[in-house]
Design an enzyme around this catalytic site. Structure first.
Site, mmCIF file in Angstrom:
data_model
loop_
_atom_site.group_PDB
_atom_site.id
_atom_site.type_symbol
_atom_site.label_atom_id
_atom_site.label_comp_id
_atom_site.label_asym_id
_atom_site.label_seq_id
_atom_site.Cartn_x
_atom_site.Cartn_y
_atom_site.Cartn_z
ATOM 1 N N CYS A 286 0.886 -1.146 0.011
ATOM 2 C CA CYS A 286 0.001 -0.040 0.042
ATOM 3 C C CYS A 286 0.723 1.235 -0.061
ATOM 4 O O CYS A 286 0.697 1.966 -0.805
ATOM 5 C CB CYS A 286 -0.851 0.145 1.098
ATOM 6 S SG CYS A 286 -2.020 -1.444 1.167
ATOM 7 N N HIS B 32 -2.173 6.509 3.245
ATOM 8 C CA HIS B 32 -1.179 5.875 3.801
ATOM 9 C C HIS B 32 -0.018 6.489 4.151
ATOM 10 O O HIS B 32 1.202 6.180 4.286
ATOM 11 C CB HIS B 32 -0.583 4.593 3.181
ATOM 12 C CG HIS B 32 -0.876 3.207 4.062
ATOM 13 N ND1 HIS B 32 0.029 3.376 5.319
ATOM 14 C CD2 HIS B 32 -1.151 1.969 4.184
ATOM 15 C CE1 HIS B 32 0.032 2.044 5.969
ATOM 16 N NE2 HIS B 32 -0.803 1.508 5.260
#
Length: 596
Positions: A67, A117
Protein backbone atom coordinates in the site's frame (compact mmCIF):
# COMPACT_ATOMS: atom_id res chain seq x y z
CA UNK A 1 -11.86 47.79 -6.92
CA UNK A 2 -11.86 46.52 -10.51
CA UNK A 3 -9.87 43.38 -11.26
CA UNK A 4 -6.46 43.95 -12.78
CA UNK A 5 -5.73 42.54 -16.28
CA UNK A 6 -3.36 39.95 -14.80
CA UNK A 7 -6.07 38.72 -12.42
CA UNK A 8 -8.62 38.56 -15.23
CA UNK A 9 -6.19 36.56 -17.38
CA UNK A 10 -5.55 34.15 -14.52
CA UNK A 11 -9.29 33.71 -13.93
CA UNK A 12 -9.80 32.88 -17.61
CA UNK A 13 -6.83 30.51 -17.58
CA UNK A 14 -8.20 28.71 -14.53
CA UNK A 15 -11.64 28.48 -16.13
CA UNK A 16 -10.19 26.87 -19.26
CA UNK A 17 -8.15 24.26 -17.40
CA UNK A 18 -9.75 20.88 -16.79
CA UNK A 19 -10.63 19.65 -13.35
CA UNK A 20 -8.88 16.40 -12.48
CA UNK A 21 -10.70 13.73 -10.46
CA UNK A 22 -8.44 10.85 -9.49
CA UNK A 23 -10.28 7.83 -8.07
CA UNK A 24 -8.43 4.96 -6.40
CA UNK A 25 -9.58 1.52 -5.31
CA UNK A 26 -7.41 -0.43 -2.90
CA UNK A 27 -6.10 -3.90 -3.76
CA UNK A 28 -8.25 -4.25 -6.90
CA UNK A 29 -6.80 -6.96 -9.16
CA UNK A 30 -6.99 -5.87 -12.79
CA UNK A 31 -7.05 -9.39 -14.33
CA UNK A 32 -10.43 -10.07 -12.67
CA UNK A 33 -12.29 -7.00 -13.89
CA UNK A 34 -14.69 -7.16 -16.82
CA UNK A 35 -12.98 -4.22 -18.55
CA UNK A 36 -10.03 -6.62 -19.01
CA UNK A 37 -11.71 -10.01 -18.77
CA UNK A 38 -14.87 -10.71 -20.76
CA UNK A 39 -15.55 -13.79 -18.62
CA UNK A 40 -15.48 -11.88 -15.35
CA UNK A 41 -18.52 -12.36 -13.11
CA UNK A 42 -17.76 -9.14 -11.18
CA UNK A 43 -20.57 -6.61 -11.55
CA UNK A 44 -19.12 -3.15 -12.16
CA UNK A 45 -21.58 -1.38 -14.48
CA UNK A 46 -20.35 2.14 -13.68
CA UNK A 47 -16.69 1.33 -14.24
CA UNK A 48 -17.55 -0.56 -17.41
CA UNK A 49 -19.53 2.41 -18.72
CA UNK A 50 -16.65 4.79 -18.03
CA UNK A 51 -14.09 2.39 -19.50
CA UNK A 52 -15.96 2.20 -22.81
CA UNK A 53 -15.52 5.96 -23.15
CA UNK A 54 -11.92 6.00 -21.92
CA UNK A 55 -8.32 5.39 -22.84
CA UNK A 56 -7.84 2.04 -21.09
CA UNK A 57 -4.36 0.76 -20.24
CA UNK A 58 -4.34 -3.02 -20.65
CA UNK A 59 -0.95 -3.57 -19.01
CA UNK A 60 -0.64 -1.18 -16.08
CA UNK A 61 1.37 -2.05 -12.98
CA UNK A 62 2.14 -0.65 -9.58
CA UNK A 63 5.80 0.05 -8.80
CA UNK A 64 5.74 -1.69 -5.44
CA UNK A 65 3.09 -4.27 -4.46
CA UNK A 66 2.32 -2.85 -1.01
CA UNK A 67 0.00 0.00 0.00
CA UNK A 68 2.24 2.83 1.23
CA UNK A 69 5.26 2.30 -1.06
CA UNK A 70 3.00 2.05 -4.11
CA UNK A 71 1.15 5.24 -3.21
CA UNK A 72 4.35 7.15 -2.51
CA UNK A 73 5.67 6.15 -5.94
CA UNK A 74 2.39 7.26 -7.50
CA UNK A 75 2.27 10.72 -5.94
CA UNK A 76 6.01 11.43 -6.34
CA UNK A 77 6.78 9.72 -9.65
CA UNK A 78 9.85 8.09 -8.10
CA UNK A 79 10.91 4.53 -7.31
CA UNK A 80 10.85 3.32 -3.68
CA UNK A 81 14.64 3.22 -3.30
CA UNK A 82 14.87 6.90 -4.32
CA UNK A 83 12.44 8.14 -1.65
CA UNK A 84 12.79 5.59 1.17
CA UNK A 85 9.37 4.01 0.48
CA UNK A 86 10.28 0.60 1.85
CA UNK A 87 7.21 -0.58 3.78
CA UNK A 88 3.89 0.51 5.29
CA UNK A 89 5.60 2.51 8.06
CA UNK A 90 7.94 4.48 5.81
CA UNK A 91 7.46 8.21 5.59
CA UNK A 92 7.64 10.16 2.37
CA UNK A 93 10.08 13.05 2.96
CA UNK A 94 8.17 16.32 3.20
CA UNK A 95 10.49 17.96 0.66
CA UNK A 96 9.62 15.39 -2.03
CA UNK A 97 7.62 17.16 -4.77
CA UNK A 98 4.31 15.48 -5.53
CA UNK A 99 1.70 15.95 -8.21
CA UNK A 100 -0.32 17.95 -5.67
CA UNK A 101 2.56 20.40 -5.21
CA UNK A 102 2.93 20.93 -8.96
CA UNK A 103 -0.74 21.45 -9.78
CA UNK A 104 -1.24 23.63 -6.71
CA UNK A 105 1.45 25.97 -8.05
CA UNK A 106 -0.60 26.10 -11.27
CA UNK A 107 -3.61 27.45 -9.40
CA UNK A 108 -5.49 24.21 -8.75
CA UNK A 109 -7.33 23.60 -5.50
CA UNK A 110 -5.86 20.30 -4.27
CA UNK A 111 -7.90 18.02 -2.04
CA UNK A 112 -7.62 14.45 -0.74
CA UNK A 113 -10.45 12.27 0.53
CA UNK A 114 -9.71 8.81 1.87
CA UNK A 115 -6.72 6.54 2.14
CA UNK A 116 -3.20 7.52 1.12
CA UNK A 117 -1.22 5.80 3.89
CA UNK A 118 0.98 8.81 4.64
CA UNK A 119 3.24 8.14 7.62
CA UNK A 120 5.13 10.73 9.64
CA UNK A 121 4.48 14.38 10.48
CA UNK A 122 3.51 15.50 6.95
CA UNK A 123 0.00 14.19 6.31
CA UNK A 124 -0.77 16.46 3.36
CA UNK A 125 2.18 16.33 0.92
CA UNK A 126 0.93 19.21 -1.19
CA UNK A 127 -2.81 18.75 -0.71
CA UNK A 128 -4.38 22.00 0.46
CA UNK A 129 -7.30 20.24 2.07
CA UNK A 130 -7.91 16.76 3.42
CA UNK A 131 -11.51 15.74 3.97
CA UNK A 132 -11.08 12.61 6.10
CA UNK A 133 -8.55 10.94 8.34
CA UNK A 134 -6.66 7.93 7.02
CA UNK A 135 -7.73 4.40 7.87
CA UNK A 136 -4.28 3.11 8.89
CA UNK A 137 -1.69 4.37 11.38
CA UNK A 138 0.49 7.36 10.56
CA UNK A 139 3.32 6.28 12.87
CA UNK A 140 6.30 3.92 12.60
CA UNK A 141 4.66 1.00 14.39
CA UNK A 142 4.42 -1.18 11.29
CA UNK A 143 8.12 -1.00 10.39
CA UNK A 144 9.50 -4.21 8.91
CA UNK A 145 12.48 -5.78 10.70
CA UNK A 146 14.99 -7.58 8.49
CA UNK A 147 17.26 -8.00 11.52
CA UNK A 148 14.83 -10.57 12.98
CA UNK A 149 13.28 -12.47 10.05
CA UNK A 150 12.01 -15.30 12.24
CA UNK A 151 9.86 -12.91 14.31
CA UNK A 152 6.30 -12.52 13.06
CA UNK A 153 4.72 -9.26 14.37
CA UNK A 154 1.04 -9.31 15.32
CA UNK A 155 0.20 -6.71 12.67
CA UNK A 156 1.25 -8.98 9.78
CA UNK A 157 -1.49 -10.32 7.55
CA UNK A 158 -2.91 -13.63 8.71
CA UNK A 159 -5.63 -15.85 7.31
CA UNK A 160 -8.49 -14.57 9.47
CA UNK A 161 -9.65 -12.43 6.54
CA UNK A 162 -10.25 -15.62 4.59
CA UNK A 163 -11.53 -17.80 7.42
CA UNK A 164 -13.96 -15.10 8.63
CA UNK A 165 -15.08 -14.05 5.16
CA UNK A 166 -18.74 -13.61 4.35
CA UNK A 167 -21.67 -11.19 4.79
CA UNK A 168 -21.69 -8.69 7.67
CA UNK A 169 -23.66 -5.67 8.84
CA UNK A 170 -20.80 -3.25 9.51
CA UNK A 171 -17.00 -2.97 9.47
CA UNK A 172 -14.39 -0.24 9.95
CA UNK A 173 -13.84 -0.30 6.22
CA UNK A 174 -17.51 0.39 5.44
CA UNK A 175 -17.54 3.28 7.92
CA UNK A 176 -14.49 4.72 6.21
CA UNK A 177 -15.60 4.44 2.59
CA UNK A 178 -19.09 5.73 3.32
CA UNK A 179 -17.48 8.83 4.86
CA UNK A 180 -15.09 9.17 1.92
CA UNK A 181 -17.97 9.22 -0.54
CA UNK A 182 -20.10 11.63 1.49
CA UNK A 183 -17.25 14.10 2.01
CA UNK A 184 -16.23 13.87 -1.67
CA UNK A 185 -19.74 14.62 -2.86
CA UNK A 186 -19.96 17.55 -0.46
CA UNK A 187 -16.64 18.83 -1.79
CA UNK A 188 -18.02 18.86 -5.34
CA UNK A 189 -21.15 20.68 -4.17
CA UNK A 190 -18.99 23.21 -2.34
CA UNK A 191 -16.69 23.61 -5.32
CA UNK A 192 -19.41 24.58 -7.76
CA UNK A 193 -20.90 27.01 -5.21
CA UNK A 194 -17.71 28.53 -3.78
CA UNK A 195 -14.81 27.96 -6.21
CA UNK A 196 -16.40 27.69 -9.64
CA UNK A 197 -13.63 29.78 -11.24
CA UNK A 198 -10.80 27.62 -9.88
CA UNK A 199 -9.98 24.13 -11.22
CA UNK A 200 -9.71 21.30 -8.74
CA UNK A 201 -7.43 18.30 -8.33
CA UNK A 202 -9.47 15.92 -6.18
CA UNK A 203 -8.21 12.51 -5.11
CA UNK A 204 -10.90 10.12 -3.87
CA UNK A 205 -9.34 6.97 -2.44
CA UNK A 206 -11.50 4.07 -1.24
CA UNK A 207 -10.16 1.28 0.96
CA UNK A 208 -12.31 -1.48 -0.60
CA UNK A 209 -11.95 -4.17 -1.94
CA UNK A 210 -8.92 -4.53 0.40
CA UNK A 211 -9.32 -7.32 2.94
CA UNK A 212 -10.95 -8.22 5.32
CA UNK A 213 -13.15 -10.07 2.86
CA UNK A 214 -16.54 -8.99 4.19
CA UNK A 215 -19.45 -7.16 2.60
CA UNK A 216 -23.01 -6.23 3.44
CA UNK A 217 -25.81 -8.60 2.53
CA UNK A 218 -27.05 -6.19 -0.15
CA UNK A 219 -23.91 -6.74 -2.23
CA UNK A 220 -23.23 -10.31 -1.08
CA UNK A 221 -26.68 -11.34 -2.35
CA UNK A 222 -25.91 -9.97 -5.81
CA UNK A 223 -23.72 -13.07 -6.25
CA UNK A 224 -26.21 -15.59 -4.92
CA UNK A 225 -26.79 -17.21 -8.30
CA UNK A 226 -23.31 -16.54 -9.66
CA UNK A 227 -20.78 -19.32 -10.04
CA UNK A 228 -17.75 -17.99 -8.19
CA UNK A 229 -14.64 -18.94 -10.18
CA UNK A 230 -11.89 -20.54 -8.12
CA UNK A 231 -8.17 -19.76 -8.62
CA UNK A 232 -6.94 -20.69 -12.11
CA UNK A 233 -3.68 -21.87 -10.58
CA UNK A 234 -4.70 -23.59 -7.35
CA UNK A 235 -2.39 -24.03 -4.40
CA UNK A 236 0.37 -26.55 -5.06
CA UNK A 237 2.68 -28.25 -2.54
CA UNK A 238 4.35 -25.52 -0.51
CA UNK A 239 7.73 -27.19 -0.90
CA UNK A 240 7.47 -26.41 -4.65
CA UNK A 241 6.91 -22.69 -4.11
CA UNK A 242 9.69 -20.28 -4.99
CA UNK A 243 11.72 -18.96 -2.00
CA UNK A 244 9.93 -15.62 -1.83
CA UNK A 245 6.51 -17.31 -1.91
CA UNK A 246 7.64 -19.57 0.94
CA UNK A 247 8.56 -16.54 2.99
CA UNK A 248 5.17 -14.97 2.22
CA UNK A 249 3.41 -18.11 3.45
CA UNK A 250 5.28 -17.65 6.70
CA UNK A 251 4.36 -13.96 6.84
CA UNK A 252 0.67 -14.83 6.35
CA UNK A 253 0.81 -17.63 8.93
CA UNK A 254 -0.13 -20.04 6.16
CA UNK A 255 3.03 -22.18 6.11
CA UNK A 256 2.13 -25.83 6.51
CA UNK A 257 -1.59 -25.07 6.37
CA UNK A 258 -4.34 -25.45 3.79
CA UNK A 259 -7.33 -23.18 3.24
CA UNK A 260 -10.79 -24.82 3.18
CA UNK A 261 -12.30 -24.70 -0.31
CA UNK A 262 -15.55 -23.19 0.95
CA UNK A 263 -13.68 -20.31 2.63
CA UNK A 264 -11.67 -19.64 -0.52
CA UNK A 265 -14.97 -19.37 -2.37
CA UNK A 266 -16.51 -17.14 0.34
CA UNK A 267 -13.48 -14.84 0.34
CA UNK A 268 -13.58 -14.45 -3.43
CA UNK A 269 -17.35 -13.85 -3.38
CA UNK A 270 -16.90 -11.17 -0.71
CA UNK A 271 -14.12 -9.59 -2.77
CA UNK A 272 -16.34 -9.55 -5.87
CA UNK A 273 -19.12 -7.97 -3.78
CA UNK A 274 -16.68 -5.35 -2.48
CA UNK A 275 -15.73 -4.46 -6.05
CA UNK A 276 -19.43 -3.92 -6.79
CA UNK A 277 -19.71 -1.77 -3.65
CA UNK A 278 -16.85 0.44 -4.86
CA UNK A 279 -18.46 0.60 -8.29
CA UNK A 280 -21.69 1.84 -6.73
CA UNK A 281 -19.77 4.55 -4.87
CA UNK A 282 -18.16 5.64 -8.12
CA UNK A 283 -21.59 5.72 -9.74
CA UNK A 284 -22.81 8.13 -7.04
CA UNK A 285 -19.74 10.28 -7.54
CA UNK A 286 -20.41 10.44 -11.31
CA UNK A 287 -24.01 11.42 -10.65
CA UNK A 288 -22.82 14.29 -8.44
CA UNK A 289 -20.45 15.45 -11.19
CA UNK A 290 -23.37 15.54 -13.63
CA UNK A 291 -25.75 17.29 -11.21
CA UNK A 292 -23.20 20.02 -10.50
CA UNK A 293 -22.37 20.48 -14.18
CA UNK A 294 -18.71 19.68 -13.51
CA UNK A 295 -18.61 16.55 -15.66
CA UNK A 296 -17.95 18.26 -19.01
CA UNK A 297 -14.69 19.85 -17.87
CA UNK A 298 -13.38 17.08 -15.61
CA UNK A 299 -10.79 14.47 -16.56
CA UNK A 300 -11.44 11.29 -14.59
CA UNK A 301 -8.54 8.95 -13.88
CA UNK A 302 -9.18 5.59 -12.21
CA UNK A 303 -6.54 3.24 -10.84
CA UNK A 304 -5.35 1.37 -7.74
CA UNK A 305 -2.31 0.72 -5.59
CA UNK A 306 -1.84 -3.03 -6.28
CA UNK A 307 -3.85 -6.20 -6.73
CA UNK A 308 -4.69 -9.29 -4.66
CA UNK A 309 -3.66 -12.90 -5.25
CA UNK A 310 -7.01 -14.20 -3.90
CA UNK A 311 -5.71 -17.76 -3.56
CA UNK A 312 -3.89 -17.99 -6.90
CA UNK A 313 -0.88 -20.29 -6.46
CA UNK A 314 -1.93 -20.71 -2.82
CA UNK A 315 -1.03 -17.05 -2.10
CA UNK A 316 -3.15 -14.19 -0.76
CA UNK A 317 -3.02 -10.41 -0.58
CA UNK A 318 -0.02 -8.88 -2.39
CA UNK A 319 3.75 -8.47 -1.67
CA UNK A 320 4.90 -10.25 -4.86
CA UNK A 321 5.23 -9.55 -8.58
CA UNK A 322 2.78 -12.09 -10.01
CA UNK A 323 0.12 -10.56 -12.27
CA UNK A 324 -2.71 -10.73 -9.73
CA UNK A 325 -0.68 -8.73 -7.21
CA UNK A 326 1.22 -6.35 -9.48
CA UNK A 327 -1.27 -5.38 -12.19
CA UNK A 328 -3.74 -2.57 -11.56
CA UNK A 329 -6.69 -1.07 -13.44
CA UNK A 330 -6.02 2.24 -15.17
CA UNK A 331 -8.10 4.38 -17.47
CA UNK A 332 -8.39 8.06 -18.37
CA UNK A 333 -11.89 9.35 -19.12
CA UNK A 334 -12.46 12.55 -21.04
CA UNK A 335 -14.15 11.60 -24.33
CA UNK A 336 -14.30 15.23 -25.52
CA UNK A 337 -10.49 15.38 -25.29
CA UNK A 338 -9.22 11.83 -25.79
CA UNK A 339 -10.60 9.23 -28.19
CA UNK A 340 -11.47 5.99 -26.42
CA UNK A 341 -8.99 3.21 -27.11
CA UNK A 342 -7.02 0.41 -25.48
CA UNK A 343 -3.28 0.83 -24.91
CA UNK A 344 -1.30 -2.44 -25.04
CA UNK A 345 2.09 -1.12 -23.88
CA UNK A 346 3.36 -1.56 -20.33
CA UNK A 347 2.97 1.48 -18.07
CA UNK A 348 2.94 2.07 -14.32
CA UNK A 349 1.17 4.17 -11.71
CA UNK A 350 4.46 6.04 -11.18
CA UNK A 351 3.77 7.55 -14.61
CA UNK A 352 0.64 9.25 -13.28
CA UNK A 353 2.54 11.99 -11.44
CA UNK A 354 4.08 13.59 -14.56
CA UNK A 355 0.80 12.91 -16.39
CA UNK A 356 -1.19 14.96 -13.87
CA UNK A 357 1.40 17.72 -14.06
CA UNK A 358 1.07 17.92 -17.85
CA UNK A 359 -2.73 17.78 -17.68
CA UNK A 360 -2.57 20.85 -15.46
CA UNK A 361 -0.48 22.66 -18.05
CA UNK A 362 2.91 22.39 -16.37
CA UNK A 363 6.14 20.43 -16.72
CA UNK A 364 8.44 18.58 -14.32
CA UNK A 365 11.27 20.76 -13.07
CA UNK A 366 14.32 19.59 -15.08
CA UNK A 367 16.50 19.97 -11.98
CA UNK A 368 14.18 17.64 -10.04
CA UNK A 369 13.93 14.60 -12.34
CA UNK A 370 11.51 11.76 -11.68
CA UNK A 371 11.42 8.13 -12.75
CA UNK A 372 7.89 8.20 -14.13
CA UNK A 373 7.11 9.19 -17.72
CA UNK A 374 4.01 11.08 -18.79
CA UNK A 375 1.25 8.91 -20.23
CA UNK A 376 0.01 11.65 -22.55
CA UNK A 377 1.83 10.17 -25.60
CA UNK A 378 -0.23 7.01 -25.04
CA UNK A 379 -3.42 8.90 -24.22
CA UNK A 380 -3.23 11.09 -27.33
CA UNK A 381 -1.76 8.29 -29.45
CA UNK A 382 1.05 10.59 -30.56
CA UNK A 383 4.31 9.62 -32.25
CA UNK A 384 6.38 10.39 -29.15
CA UNK A 385 8.54 7.55 -27.73
CA UNK A 386 6.70 4.92 -25.69
CA UNK A 387 9.21 2.93 -23.62
CA UNK A 388 6.77 0.05 -22.96
CA UNK A 389 8.60 -0.53 -19.68
CA UNK A 390 7.77 -0.84 -15.99
CA UNK A 391 10.36 -0.87 -13.22
CA UNK A 392 9.38 -2.17 -9.80
CA UNK A 393 10.96 -2.57 -6.38
CA UNK A 394 9.78 -4.29 -3.21
CA UNK A 395 11.49 -4.07 0.18
CA UNK A 396 8.62 -4.89 2.56
CA UNK A 397 7.65 -7.89 4.63
CA UNK A 398 8.41 -11.29 3.16
CA UNK A 399 11.72 -10.39 1.56
CA UNK A 400 15.14 -9.84 3.10
CA UNK A 401 16.78 -8.16 0.13
CA UNK A 402 15.47 -5.89 -2.65
CA UNK A 403 13.03 -7.77 -4.89
CA UNK A 404 12.98 -6.03 -8.26
CA UNK A 405 10.94 -6.42 -11.44
CA UNK A 406 11.29 -5.29 -15.05
CA UNK A 407 8.26 -5.63 -17.33
CA UNK A 408 9.12 -4.91 -20.95
CA UNK A 409 7.29 -6.05 -24.06
CA UNK A 410 6.01 -9.56 -23.56
CA UNK A 411 8.46 -10.41 -20.78
CA UNK A 412 8.57 -10.01 -17.03
CA UNK A 413 11.84 -10.46 -15.17
CA UNK A 414 11.90 -10.78 -11.37
CA UNK A 415 15.16 -10.76 -9.46
CA UNK A 416 16.31 -10.80 -5.85
CA UNK A 417 19.96 -11.38 -4.83
CA UNK A 418 18.97 -14.16 -2.42
CA UNK A 419 16.60 -16.01 -4.79
CA UNK A 420 16.76 -17.72 -8.19
CA UNK A 421 15.59 -15.37 -10.99
CA UNK A 422 12.22 -15.62 -12.71
CA UNK A 423 11.45 -14.85 -16.35
CA UNK A 424 7.98 -15.15 -17.88
CA UNK A 425 6.64 -14.68 -21.38
CA UNK A 426 3.22 -13.24 -20.60
CA UNK A 427 1.93 -13.67 -24.15
CA UNK A 428 2.57 -17.42 -24.23
CA UNK A 429 2.20 -17.92 -20.48
CA UNK A 430 -0.21 -15.36 -18.95
CA UNK A 431 -0.63 -17.43 -15.77
CA UNK A 432 3.15 -17.43 -15.16
CA UNK A 433 3.50 -21.19 -14.83
CA UNK A 434 6.70 -21.58 -16.85
CA UNK A 435 9.80 -19.88 -15.47
CA UNK A 436 12.02 -19.43 -18.54
CA UNK A 437 15.02 -18.66 -16.33
CA UNK A 438 15.03 -22.18 -14.92
CA UNK A 439 17.94 -24.08 -16.42
CA UNK A 440 19.48 -21.20 -18.35
CA UNK A 441 22.52 -19.08 -17.66
CA UNK A 442 23.15 -15.63 -19.16
CA UNK A 443 24.88 -16.04 -22.53
CA UNK A 444 27.90 -13.90 -21.66
CA UNK A 445 31.37 -14.18 -20.21
CA UNK A 446 32.98 -11.89 -17.67
CA UNK A 447 32.03 -10.31 -14.38
CA UNK A 448 28.27 -10.70 -14.79
CA UNK A 449 28.68 -14.45 -14.30
CA UNK A 450 31.01 -14.32 -11.30
CA UNK A 451 30.28 -17.05 -8.80
CA UNK A 452 28.26 -15.74 -5.88
CA UNK A 453 26.54 -17.69 -3.11
CA UNK A 454 23.64 -15.46 -2.04
CA UNK A 455 22.49 -17.75 0.75
CA UNK A 456 25.75 -17.27 2.63
CA UNK A 457 25.09 -13.53 2.75
CA UNK A 458 21.95 -14.04 4.84
CA UNK A 459 22.73 -17.48 6.24
CA UNK A 460 22.56 -16.48 9.90
CA UNK A 461 19.36 -14.50 9.49
CA UNK A 462 17.15 -16.94 7.60
CA UNK A 463 15.12 -19.71 9.23
CA UNK A 464 16.01 -23.00 7.56
CA UNK A 465 12.62 -23.53 5.92
CA UNK A 466 12.75 -20.27 3.97
CA UNK A 467 16.46 -20.21 3.19
CA UNK A 468 17.14 -19.84 -0.55
CA UNK A 469 18.89 -22.54 -2.50
CA UNK A 470 22.65 -21.86 -2.53
CA UNK A 471 24.22 -21.34 -5.92
CA UNK A 472 26.78 -24.11 -6.27
CA UNK A 473 29.79 -23.90 -8.55
CA UNK A 474 27.89 -25.95 -11.13
CA UNK A 475 24.61 -24.08 -10.84
CA UNK A 476 23.78 -22.43 -14.19
CA UNK A 477 21.61 -19.72 -12.59
CA UNK A 478 24.22 -17.19 -11.60
CA UNK A 479 23.08 -13.79 -10.34
CA UNK A 480 25.18 -10.72 -11.07
CA UNK A 481 27.78 -9.83 -8.48
CA UNK A 482 26.55 -7.49 -5.78
CA UNK A 483 29.68 -5.42 -6.45
CA UNK A 484 28.55 -4.65 -9.99
CA UNK A 485 26.11 -1.80 -9.73
CA UNK A 486 26.65 1.77 -10.84
CA UNK A 487 24.04 4.41 -10.08
CA UNK A 488 20.71 3.36 -11.60
CA UNK A 489 19.28 5.23 -14.60
CA UNK A 490 16.68 7.89 -13.78
CA UNK A 491 14.11 6.61 -16.25
CA UNK A 492 13.07 3.25 -17.69
CA UNK A 493 15.46 2.19 -20.43
CA UNK A 494 13.92 1.63 -23.87
CA UNK A 495 14.62 -1.78 -25.31
CA UNK A 496 17.92 -1.94 -27.12
CA UNK A 497 17.18 -4.65 -29.67
CA UNK A 498 14.73 -7.34 -30.63
CA UNK A 499 15.83 -9.54 -27.75
CA UNK A 500 13.06 -7.91 -25.73
CA UNK A 501 10.17 -7.24 -28.13
CA UNK A 502 7.52 -4.60 -27.47
CA UNK A 503 3.95 -5.49 -26.61
CA UNK A 504 2.59 -3.23 -29.32
CA UNK A 505 4.33 -5.20 -32.05
CA UNK A 506 3.65 -8.60 -30.47
CA UNK A 507 6.83 -9.87 -32.08
CA UNK A 508 7.51 -13.57 -32.11
CA UNK A 509 8.91 -15.13 -28.97
CA UNK A 510 12.70 -15.31 -28.93
CA UNK A 511 13.66 -18.96 -29.39
CA UNK A 512 16.59 -18.84 -26.94
CA UNK A 513 15.54 -17.43 -23.54
CA UNK A 514 19.22 -17.01 -22.67
CA UNK A 515 19.39 -13.93 -24.90
CA UNK A 516 16.46 -12.31 -23.11
CA UNK A 517 17.83 -13.40 -19.74
CA UNK A 518 21.21 -11.91 -20.58
CA UNK A 519 19.70 -8.53 -21.45
CA UNK A 520 17.78 -8.44 -18.18
CA UNK A 521 20.79 -9.52 -16.10
CA UNK A 522 22.86 -6.75 -17.67
CA UNK A 523 20.19 -4.18 -16.95
CA UNK A 524 19.71 -5.33 -13.36
CA UNK A 525 23.45 -5.15 -12.75
CA UNK A 526 23.59 -1.62 -14.17
CA UNK A 527 20.41 -0.30 -12.57
CA UNK A 528 20.58 -1.42 -8.94
CA UNK A 529 23.24 -1.27 -6.25
CA UNK A 530 21.81 -4.04 -4.10
CA UNK A 531 24.23 -3.82 -1.13
CA UNK A 532 23.64 -0.07 -0.84
CA UNK A 533 19.85 -0.39 -1.07
CA UNK A 534 19.91 -3.18 1.51
CA UNK A 535 21.93 -1.02 3.90
CA UNK A 536 19.61 1.93 3.31
CA UNK A 537 16.61 -0.27 4.14
CA UNK A 538 18.22 -1.66 7.30
CA UNK A 539 19.25 1.81 8.52
CA UNK A 540 15.74 3.13 7.89
CA UNK A 541 14.16 0.19 9.73
CA UNK A 542 16.47 0.60 12.72
CA UNK A 543 15.93 4.35 12.95
CA UNK A 544 12.17 4.00 12.81
CA UNK A 545 12.09 1.21 15.39
CA UNK A 546 14.08 3.33 17.84
CA UNK A 547 12.02 6.47 17.25
CA UNK A 548 8.75 4.57 17.53
CA UNK A 549 9.87 2.96 20.77
CA UNK A 550 10.56 6.41 22.22
CA UNK A 551 7.34 7.99 20.96
CA UNK A 552 5.19 5.33 22.61
CA UNK A 553 6.54 6.34 26.03
CA UNK A 554 5.29 9.21 28.17
CA UNK A 555 2.92 11.79 26.71
CA UNK A 556 1.98 10.61 23.22
CA UNK A 557 1.44 13.01 20.32
CA UNK A 558 0.12 11.33 17.21
CA UNK A 559 0.75 12.26 13.59
CA UNK A 560 -2.67 11.05 12.43
CA UNK A 561 -4.60 13.63 10.43
CA UNK A 562 -7.84 14.92 11.95
CA UNK A 563 -9.97 17.19 9.74
CA UNK A 564 -10.94 20.40 11.50
CA UNK A 565 -14.62 21.34 11.39
CA UNK A 566 -15.85 24.73 12.58
CA UNK A 567 -19.37 23.94 13.67
CA UNK A 568 -20.11 27.60 14.33
CA UNK A 569 -19.76 28.37 10.62
CA UNK A 570 -21.96 25.55 9.31
CA UNK A 571 -25.37 26.03 7.72
CA UNK A 572 -27.08 29.18 9.05
CA UNK A 573 -25.36 29.26 12.43
CA UNK A 574 -24.17 32.70 13.51
CA UNK A 575 -25.12 34.11 10.14
CA UNK A 576 -25.61 37.60 11.55
CA UNK A 577 -22.29 37.54 13.36
CA UNK A 578 -20.59 36.58 10.11
CA UNK A 579 -21.79 39.81 8.50
CA UNK A 580 -23.97 38.12 5.90
CA UNK A 581 -27.71 38.45 5.34
CA UNK A 582 -29.68 35.23 5.67
CA UNK A 583 -31.11 35.54 2.15
CA UNK A 584 -27.64 36.04 0.70
CA UNK A 585 -26.39 32.95 2.50
CA UNK A 586 -29.31 30.86 1.27
CA UNK A 587 -28.78 32.12 -2.29
CA UNK A 588 -25.07 31.31 -2.14
CA UNK A 589 -25.79 27.81 -0.81
CA UNK A 590 -28.28 27.00 -3.56
CA UNK A 591 -27.33 25.10 -6.73
CA UNK A 592 -28.23 25.81 -9.41
CA UNK A 593 -28.52 29.49 -8.61
CA UNK A 594 -31.90 31.16 -8.44
CA UNK A 595 -32.80 32.85 -11.75
CA UNK A 596 -34.47 35.83 -10.12
Amino acid sequence: MAAQPEEMALDQQNHDRPNILFIMADQMAAPLLSMYNSESPIKTPNLDRLAKESVVFDSAYCNSPLCAPSRFCLVSGQLPSKIGAYDNASDLPADTPTAAHYVRIQGYHTCLAGKMHFCGPDQLHGYEQRLTSDIYPGDYGWSVNWDEPAVRPDWYHNMSSVLDSGPIVRTNQLDFDDEVLYKSKQYLYEHCRQREDQPFFLTVSFTHPHDPYNMTKEYWDMYEDVEIPMPKTPAFPQAMQDPHAKRLLRVMDLAGKDMPVDKIRDARRSYFAACTYVDAKIGELMQTLRHTGLDENTIIVFSGDHGDMLGERGLWYKMNWFEMAGRVPLFVHSPSRFSPRHVPENVSTMDLMPTFVEMAGSQIDPYLPVDGLSLLPYITNSDQPKPDTVIGEYMGEGTLAPLVMIRRGRYKFVYCPIDPPQLYDLIEDPLERNNLAAGYAPDVEGPITEKFDPSSYFQERLPADIRPHPYSQSDPLLPPSRALAPSPPRTPSPYRNDAIPHASGQKACVSDPRKVLTEFFREVAARWNFPKIEQDVLHSQRRRRLVNSALTKGEITTWDYSPQVNGAALYVRNVGKRGEALEDLETRSRWPRSKK
